[in-house]
Motif scaffolding. Structure first.
Motif, PDB file in Angstrom:
ATOM      1  N   ASP A 162       0.822  -1.216   0.000  1.00 51.72           N
ATOM      2  CA  ASP A 162       0.000   0.000   0.000  1.00 51.72           C
ATOM      3  C   ASP A 162       0.855   1.266   0.000  1.00 51.72           C
ATOM      4  OD1 ASP A 162      -2.405  -1.380   0.037  1.00 51.72           O
ATOM      5  OD2 ASP A 162      -2.511  -1.432   2.229  1.00 51.72           O
ATOM      6  N   ASN A 225      -2.701 -12.906 -11.458  1.00 51.92           N
ATOM      7  CA  ASN A 225      -2.844 -11.477 -11.775  1.00 51.92           C
ATOM      8  C   ASN A 225      -2.390 -10.554 -10.645  1.00 51.92           C
ATOM      9  OD1 ASN A 225      -3.975 -12.069 -14.312  1.00 51.92           O
ATOM     10  ND2 ASN A 225      -6.018 -12.280 -13.404  1.00 51.92           N
ATOM     11  N   ALA A 226      -1.553 -11.070  -9.742  1.00 48.11           N
ATOM     12  CA  ALA A 226      -1.093 -10.239  -8.621  1.00 48.11           C
ATOM     13  C   ALA A 226       0.347  -9.791  -8.800  1.00 48.11           C
ATOM     14  CB  ALA A 226      -1.232 -11.005  -7.310  1.00 48.11           C
ATOM     15  N   THR A 230       1.747  -2.084  -9.535  1.00 47.24           N
ATOM     16  CA  THR A 230       0.922  -1.814  -8.358  1.00 47.24           C
ATOM     17  C   THR A 230      -0.125  -0.732  -8.582  1.00 47.24           C
ATOM     18  OG1 THR A 230       2.586  -0.249  -7.559  1.00 47.24           O
ATOM     19  CG2 THR A 230       2.744  -2.517  -6.776  1.00 47.24           C
ATOM     20  N   ASP A 231       0.014   0.066  -9.629  1.00 51.85           N
ATOM     21  CA  ASP A 231      -0.938   1.160  -9.838  1.00 51.85           C
ATOM     22  C   ASP A 231      -2.070   0.787 -10.790  1.00 51.85           C
ATOM     23  OD1 ASP A 231       0.502   0.968 -12.141  1.00 51.85           O
ATOM     24  OD2 ASP A 231       1.110   3.075 -12.232  1.00 51.85           O
ATOM     25  N   THR A 232      -2.269  -0.512 -11.007  1.00 47.41           N
ATOM     26  CA  THR A 232      -3.291  -0.936 -11.963  1.00 47.41           C
ATOM     27  C   THR A 232      -4.573  -1.419 -11.294  1.00 47.41           C
ATOM     28  OG1 THR A 232      -2.389  -3.184 -12.024  1.00 47.41           O
ATOM     29  CG2 THR A 232      -1.543  -1.605 -13.651  1.00 47.41           C
ATOM     30  N   ARG A 233      -4.706  -1.246  -9.990  1.00 51.61           N
ATOM     31  CA  ARG A 233      -5.892  -1.751  -9.288  1.00 51.61           C
ATOM     32  C   ARG A 233      -6.237  -0.838  -8.115  1.00 51.61           C
ATOM     33  NH1 ARG A 233      -3.258  -7.030  -9.017  1.00 51.61           N
ATOM     34  NH2 ARG A 233      -1.885  -5.942 -10.441  1.00 51.61           N
ATOM     35  N   PRO A 234      -7.430  -0.983  -7.559  1.00 49.71           N
ATOM     36  CA  PRO A 234      -7.837  -0.132  -6.432  1.00 49.71           C
ATOM     37  C   PRO A 234      -6.906  -0.292  -5.234  1.00 49.71           C
ATOM     38  CG  PRO A 234      -9.726  -1.294  -7.355  1.00 49.71           C
ATOM     39  CD  PRO A 234      -8.507  -1.886  -7.992  1.00 49.71           C
ATOM     40  N   ALA A 237      -6.342  -3.568  -2.856  1.00 53.64           N
ATOM     41  CA  ALA A 237      -6.752  -4.815  -3.504  1.00 53.64           C
ATOM     42  C   ALA A 237      -5.579  -5.776  -3.681  1.00 53.64           C
ATOM     43  CB  ALA A 237      -7.395  -4.513  -4.854  1.00 53.64           C
ATOM     44  N   LEU A 238      -4.432  -5.247  -4.078  1.00 55.25           N
ATOM     45  CA  LEU A 238      -3.259  -6.092  -4.287  1.00 55.25           C
ATOM     46  C   LEU A 238      -2.785  -6.694  -2.966  1.00 55.25           C
ATOM     47  CD1 LEU A 238      -1.160  -7.096  -6.339  1.00 55.25           C
ATOM     48  CD2 LEU A 238       0.192  -5.062  -5.830  1.00 55.25           C
ATOM     49  N   GLN A 241      -5.001  -9.512  -1.901  1.00 58.14           N
ATOM     50  CA  GLN A 241      -4.794 -10.718  -2.698  1.00 58.14           C
ATOM     51  C   GLN A 241      -3.577 -11.504  -2.195  1.00 58.14           C
ATOM     52  OE1 GLN A 241      -4.754  -9.811  -6.858  1.00 58.14           O
ATOM     53  NE2 GLN A 241      -4.969 -11.944  -7.503  1.00 58.14           N
TER      54      GLN A 241
END
Length: 256
Positions: A162, A225-226, A230-234, A237-238, A241
């Protein structure tokens, strides 16, 4: 003086061999080289120190961990932990103290600890990861822990997913890859490959550095998909996961 002025690899190699042949007597000339204003000359001085041993040499190399040039700092970390010295373990408390003080020297001390195998150094790095706030130092710790495949560090690195703070410095693995790439450019060109089109992918944030190391540690077991940027999802969320992956066993097969 001739070593500092040498411009060809052949001449440099010759003068370094000359210094190495006098062993401990090389310390005086080498110490002069590492004080030079030119980073290239300081790196040559460190190469000359490789043939010297003793507390004064180690003190000089520890001081060079704070060099403003990352390449010089890397060279000092590598020389300090050269197995031929046989003193790396004894230097662990010094390196630990340097890390606690932070700054450039701390990042190079992390690199040095990375090169000393054993649970003691891994534990020190994992503990420091939880106490450090500087983004570039955090990124280097994540980088080093990934390089030694530290599963002990996984929870701490998941927590960093984060952390979107930007990085100013490259990590050691990135600098090493860049050096290797520069050395191989001639081979690429000879094979008709555009060497300029091949670059090292840099971590831009603390989270990027943590994700790269987590992916390295997890290998094929990494969650689906993890491993994307890092800036491709809310936000969050990463991390969630990877937390689920870790709680499920972190890719390890359950015991029967």
């Amino acid at each position: 003086r001739q070593l500092a002025r040498s411009s060809s690899p052949q001449d440099t190699h010759y003068y370094l061999l000359c210094l190495a042949s006098v062993k401990e007597d090389a310390f005086g000339p080498a110490k002069g080289l590492v004080r030079n204003s030119d980073p290239r000359v300081r790196r040559l001085g460190i190469a000359a120190l490789d043939s010297c041993h003793g507390p004064k040499v180690e003190e000089a190399l520890l001081d060079l961990l704070n060099d403003p040039d990352d390449e010089v700092g890397d060279a000092a970390a590598i020389s300090l932990t050269d197995p031929r010295r046989g003193t790396a373990i004894a230097l662990v408390p010094n390196l630990q103290s340097i890390i606690a003080r932070g700054g450039n020297a701390a990042r190079r001390a992390v690199v040095a600890l990375q090169r000393i195998p054993g649970e003691q150094t891994e534990t020190i790095l994992v503990d420091a990861l939880s106490k450090t706030s500087d983004p570039d130092l955090l990124a280097q710790m994540a980088d080093s822990l990934g390089m030694i495949n530290s599963r002990m560090a996984v929870p701490g690195m998941i927590a960093l997913l984060d952390d979107a703070r930007p990085l100013e410095s490259m990590q050691y693995s990135e600098r090493s890859a860049t050096r290797a790439l520069a050395g191989a450019r001639g081979q690429f060109s000879a094979k008709g490959v555009d060497a300029e089109s091949i670059t090292v992918l840099r971590a831009r944030t603390v989270a990027d550095a943590a994700l790269r190391s987590l992916t390295l540690i997890a290998g094929p077991s990494a969650p689906t998909n993890a491993t994307l940027p890092t800036d491709t999802r809310p936000a969050g969320a990463l991390r969630e996961q990877w937390e689920a992956w870790w709680k499920a066993g972190g890719g390890l097969s359950p015991r029967r």
